[in-house]
Scaffold this motif. Structure first.
Motif, PDB file in Angstrom:
ATOM      1  N   ALA A   1      26.400  59.856 -25.121  1.00  0.00           N
ATOM      2  CA  ALA A   1      27.154  58.760 -24.534  1.00  0.00           C
ATOM      3  C   ALA A   1      27.095  58.860 -23.014  1.00  0.00           C
ATOM      4  O   ALA A   1      27.117  59.946 -22.442  1.00  0.00           O
ATOM      5  N   ALA A   2      27.007  57.740 -22.363  1.00  0.00           N
ATOM      6  CA  ALA A   2      26.963  57.720 -20.907  1.00  0.00           C
ATOM      7  C   ALA A   2      28.381  57.820 -20.361  1.00  0.00           C
ATOM      8  O   ALA A   2      29.265  57.056 -20.762  1.00  0.00           O
ATOM      9  N   ARG A   3      28.612  58.766 -19.457  1.00  0.00           N
ATOM     10  CA  ARG A   3      29.900  58.879 -18.796  1.00  0.00           C
ATOM     11  C   ARG A   3      29.881  57.992 -17.554  1.00  0.00           C
ATOM     12  O   ARG A   3      29.199  58.288 -16.578  1.00  0.00           O
ATOM     13  N   LEU A   4      30.620  56.889 -17.617  1.00  0.00           N
ATOM     14  CA  LEU A   4      30.725  55.985 -16.484  1.00  0.00           C
ATOM     15  C   LEU A   4      31.979  56.315 -15.692  1.00  0.00           C
ATOM     16  O   LEU A   4      33.049  56.540 -16.270  1.00  0.00           O
ATOM     17  N   THR A   5      31.871  56.339 -14.392  1.00  0.00           N
ATOM     18  CA  THR A   5      33.021  56.482 -13.511  1.00  0.00           C
ATOM     19  C   THR A   5      33.042  55.294 -12.570  1.00  0.00           C
ATOM     20  O   THR A   5      32.028  54.949 -11.967  1.00  0.00           O
ATOM     21  N   TYR A   6      34.210  54.656 -12.476  1.00  0.00           N
ATOM     22  CA  TYR A   6      34.355  53.506 -11.585  1.00  0.00           C
ATOM     23  C   TYR A   6      35.729  53.574 -10.931  1.00  0.00           C
ATOM     24  O   TYR A   6      36.576  54.406 -11.277  1.00  0.00           O
ATOM     25  N   LEU A   7      35.951  52.717  -9.943  1.00  0.00           N
ATOM     26  CA  LEU A   7      37.184  52.720  -9.164  1.00  0.00           C
ATOM     27  C   LEU A   7      37.903  51.408  -9.423  1.00  0.00           C
ATOM     28  O   LEU A   7      37.435  50.343  -9.024  1.00  0.00           O
ATOM     29  N   SER A   8      39.031  51.490 -10.107  1.00  0.00           N
ATOM     30  CA  SER A   8      39.752  50.298 -10.536  1.00  0.00           C
ATOM     31  C   SER A   8      41.126  50.264  -9.880  1.00  0.00           C
ATOM     32  O   SER A   8      41.505  51.169  -9.135  1.00  0.00           O
ATOM     33  N   GLY A   9      41.900  49.218 -10.163  1.00  0.00           N
ATOM     34  CA  GLY A   9      43.250  49.165  -9.632  1.00  0.00           C
ATOM     35  C   GLY A   9      43.768  47.763  -9.441  1.00  0.00           C
ATOM     36  O   GLY A   9      43.389  46.822 -10.148  1.00  0.00           O
ATOM     37  N   GLN A  10      44.627  47.623  -8.448  1.00  0.00           N
ATOM     38  CA  GLN A  10      45.236  46.355  -8.081  1.00  0.00           C
ATOM     39  C   GLN A  10      45.784  46.528  -6.666  1.00  0.00           C
ATOM     40  O   GLN A  10      45.666  47.608  -6.083  1.00  0.00           O
TER      41      GLN A  10
ATOM     42  N   VAL B   1      27.013  57.013 -13.052  1.00  0.00           N
ATOM     43  CA  VAL B   1      26.624  57.311 -14.432  1.00  0.00           C
ATOM     44  C   VAL B   1      26.234  58.776 -14.483  1.00  0.00           C
ATOM     45  O   VAL B   1      25.398  59.231 -13.692  1.00  0.00           O
ATOM     46  N   GLN B   2      26.843  59.517 -15.397  1.00  0.00           N
ATOM     47  CA  GLN B   2      26.549  60.943 -15.514  1.00  0.00           C
ATOM     48  C   GLN B   2      25.827  61.249 -16.815  1.00  0.00           C
ATOM     49  O   GLN B   2      26.141  60.696 -17.873  1.00  0.00           O
ATOM     50  N   ASP B   3      24.860  62.145 -16.687  1.00  0.00           N
ATOM     51  CA  ASP B   3      24.198  62.741 -17.844  1.00  0.00           C
ATOM     52  C   ASP B   3      24.279  64.245 -17.642  1.00  0.00           C
ATOM     53  O   ASP B   3      23.471  64.828 -16.918  1.00  0.00           O
TER      54      ASP B   3
END
Length: 687
Positions: A155-164, A200-202
């Motif tokens: 599975a691909a480990r996705l990291t993103y920056l979210s919020g409000q 994206v991390q592998d």
């Protein structure tokens, strides 16, 4: 089979592209550490393609919908009297040191597409974009900048920056096994909900993309059959499509692509180095300790009150005083004044220049807040130019924050903004400009010009915004510019390249801000991160923290102070002066050194480590419970450092304690936290 193949090399990485043996497209052959291209491609999987085409299965760099019908295309084009779709052929390749241009042509529809690649010297960043030239009228319904292929073993480990708003840059993770994941904004700016950044991390390998575009955008990741993730990114036309005239050439925004074998922490340092390069010579400009009056006075701005604050700020070591919103005519609250950018004579009875001179006499530089894209309905500007705002003919113009948005895509509006800023900066001793933007475009139209569809209003507003910033940099090179949009609403590489600092969030509460800055520093460099010490209570995490915690947290970037200093006790002011002095001793390391994120805000102790030459600065913060200390036996928390020489010795310049590098790497720095001592700044000198 032989095929054409090109390798672009950055400081530590290789990126190899080839012409596919299966069709007229370019595809990724290898991406990773230098030399990774020497061997069979990890992306060259089976060419069996039941129910899809070879193009749908390929690790393609960029494909139009005609050639890639099922699994997502980067380019969707239609023309008058022609079917929707592009079926191009390879035309030519142009390779120079550090750059590559691959051209594809569809003569029937009348489109030439060039895939562009450029390495950034001194970094591990590769820039990608596309250029289109039309020989007939065309309608571009999708025009992404690039596609990035990442081979993954699971599975691909996705990291993103979210919020409000007030909770930007939250570090968020998702494991994507199959399917599609999309983030973006249609608010005319990068937005508070997502940053235009994705990793994206592998395993330990981390691949990242960041889109250079202060308008509407998307980043989409698709976990595809065969063990790969394909990331597509680009701008999103507000009107649904971009119309190209015959003979016109159009370029997409640049997509920065980065790789690190050292995970997200290593990837963050790649981005930091890239942004230091974006700053150019301005990187070496000292980022002064700022005091901003907003939280102390709000709209209640007058010379006497501001000077009282300026004197208090100078006493604790501030170097710059910024008057925020409320200094101009008609601005008693947020219902008026925007657009009429003249100092309020009632607020400055002895004249604005006398006020600025009085601030400067305290040894402080002077700064001013502006919101150049905004206009109040009751302003003189709106009365004179109602056609300058974004609205749709015959429809009501909606107010957001009691204001309207100027159409910065118009050259007359750009000229007005340029003239206003030139007048303010030329007539008064202003060394710092805070550019704010507090409302998105809701009715995207241009009165008097007919329907919006023929125009590319989002891109025109972006071009106007960048033109004004470019003018500021050229005409007023010594002025420091801060980028702000209701906090962190417009932070991306086009803005960072033209400003000195950016404002990550309006939320300055200690624990909330810690999480904001933790996410921010994964994508952006410390020298652009403006951070204030205030008295603000927590919005999302109300746990109280000491003044020391607030200072140490703010010192992780560019230190500012925004509290009402008149309400602080003499002891608080003395403590603030000590912290400010300490910051000045280490800010060159913080702003120019290599940063390492130590732990997360979910850990009992976390921090940031900065290394430059023989100095290491560690900002350590206690986020957890005290576990009964000091009534029950226990041992100090320890923060393991990274990147040190195990054989060297490191001396704490404050306490004289000496550690081997191996000890600091294995056991870490000890911190005996208490309710009164929840943060520390440690400076280590290598011997």
């Amino acid at each position: 089979m032989t095929y054409q193949r090109w390798t672009l090399r950055t400081e530590h990485t290789s990126y190899t592209v080839r012409l596919s043996p299966d069709g007229p497209w370019a595809e990724l052959d290898a991406w990773g550490p230098l030399g990774v291209e020497d061997g069979p491609s990890a992306l060259d999987w089976s060419h069996r393609t039941h129910f899809i085409t070879p193009a749908d299965a390929a690790p393609a760099e960029y494909l139009p919908s005609g050639l890639r019908p099922f699994t997502g295309a980067e380019l969707v084009v239609g023309g008058p009297g022609a079917d929707r779709g592009v079926w191009w052929e390879f035309d030519s390749a142009q390779e120079t040191e550090g750059s590559l241009r691959l051209a594809f042509v569809d003569e029937l529809i009348g489109l030439r597409t060039v895939l562009c690649y450029e390495t950034v010297p001194g970094t591990d960043v590769l820039l990608r974009w596309a250029e289109f030239t039309a020989t007939t009228e065309l309608r571009l319904e999708r025009l992404d900048s690039a596609a990035v292929n990442v081979p993954v073993s699971g599975a691909a480990r996705l990291t993103y920056l979210s919020g409000q708003w007030s909770q930007e840059f939250q570090h968020t993770r998702l494991d994507l096994t199959r399917g599609t994941f999309t983030i973006g904004s249609t608010q005319g700016v990068a937005g508070h909900a997502y940053a235009p950044w994705l990793a994206v991390q592998d395993g330990d390998a981390a691949y990242g993309v960041a889109l250079e575009w202060p308008g509407n955008w998307h980043i989409t990741a698709e976990a595809e059959p065969g063990g790969a993730v394909r990331v597509r990114a680009g701008r999103v036309p507000h009107e649904g499509a971009v119309l190209m005239a015959a003979g016109q050439t159009l370029a997409t925004p640049r997509l920065a692509c980065a790789f690190s074998p050292d995970g997200l922490d290593g990837l963050s340092r790649v981005w930091h180095r890239y942004e230091r390069r974006l700053s150019g010579d301005r990187l070496h400009r000292t980022r002064k300790v700022l005091y901003n009056s907003w939280e102390a006075t709000g709209f209640d701005v007058d010379a006497a009150g501001q000077l009282e604050l300026a004197k208090a700020a100078a006493d604790i070591g501030a170097e710059l005083f910024v008057v925020d919103d409320g200094w101009f005519t008609g601005r008693a609250d947020d219902t008026g004044g925007l657009g009429d950018w003249y100092p309020d004579p009632a607020a400055f009875p002895q004249g604005f220049d006398r006020f600025v001179a009085d601030v400067r006499a305290l040894g402080l530089d002077f700064g001013l807040w502006v919101e150049p894209e905004a206009v109040s309905p009751g302003s003189r500007l709106y009365a004179e130019h109602p056609e300058w705002v974004h609205r749709i003919e015959g429809r009501p113009a909606r107010l957001v924050r009691n204001q309207l948005l100027l159409d910065l895509g118009r050259t007359d509006v750009q000229d007005f903004v340029v003239g206003t800023l030139d007048r303010l900066l030329g007539a008064h001793g202003i060394g710092y400009l805070k550019w704010d933007m507090n409302r998105p475009p809701t009715e995207r139209g241009r009165p008097g010009t007919g329907p919006a569809a023929p125009a590319d209003l989002d891109a025109e507003h972006v071009a106007g915004y960048l033109r004004v910033l470019d003018h500021l940099r050229a005409a007023h090179p010594d002025v420091t510019v801060e980028g702000c949009a209701g906090g962190g609403g417009r932070i991306e590489h086009a803005t960072i390249a033209r400003t000195d600092v950016v404002w990550p969030s309006d939320n300055t509460a200690p624990m909330d801000r810690l999480r904001i800055q933790h996410g921010f520093l994964h994508a952006h460099a410390p020298h652009v991160m403006s951070s204030w010490v205030t008295d603000a209570p927590g919005i999302f995490d109300p746990r109280p923290r000491s003044l020391a915690f607030r200072f140490v947290n703010a010192m992780c970037g560019v230190l500012g102070i925004g509290a009402d200093l008149r309400a602080w006790s003499p002891e608080q002011r003395a403590e603030a002066a000590r912290w400010t002095a300490r910051y000045k001793e280490v800010r060159d390391v913080v702003h120019h050194g290599e940063a390492r994120l130590l732990g997360t805000p979910d850990d009992p102790t976390c921090g940031v480590q900065y290394d430059a030459g023989d100095r290491t600065v560690v900002a350590a913060l206690s986020t957890g419970r005290l576990d009964g200390a000091p009534l029950l036996p226990g041992r100090p928390d320890r923060l393991r450092l990274r990147g040190l020489d195990p054989a060297a010795r490191y001396r704490d310049t404050a306490t004289g304690a000496s550690y081997s590098g191996a000890h600091l790497l294995h056991h870490g720095l000890p911190f005996a936290w208490s309710a009164e001592h929840d943060a520390d700044l440690v400076v280590l000198s290598r011997r």
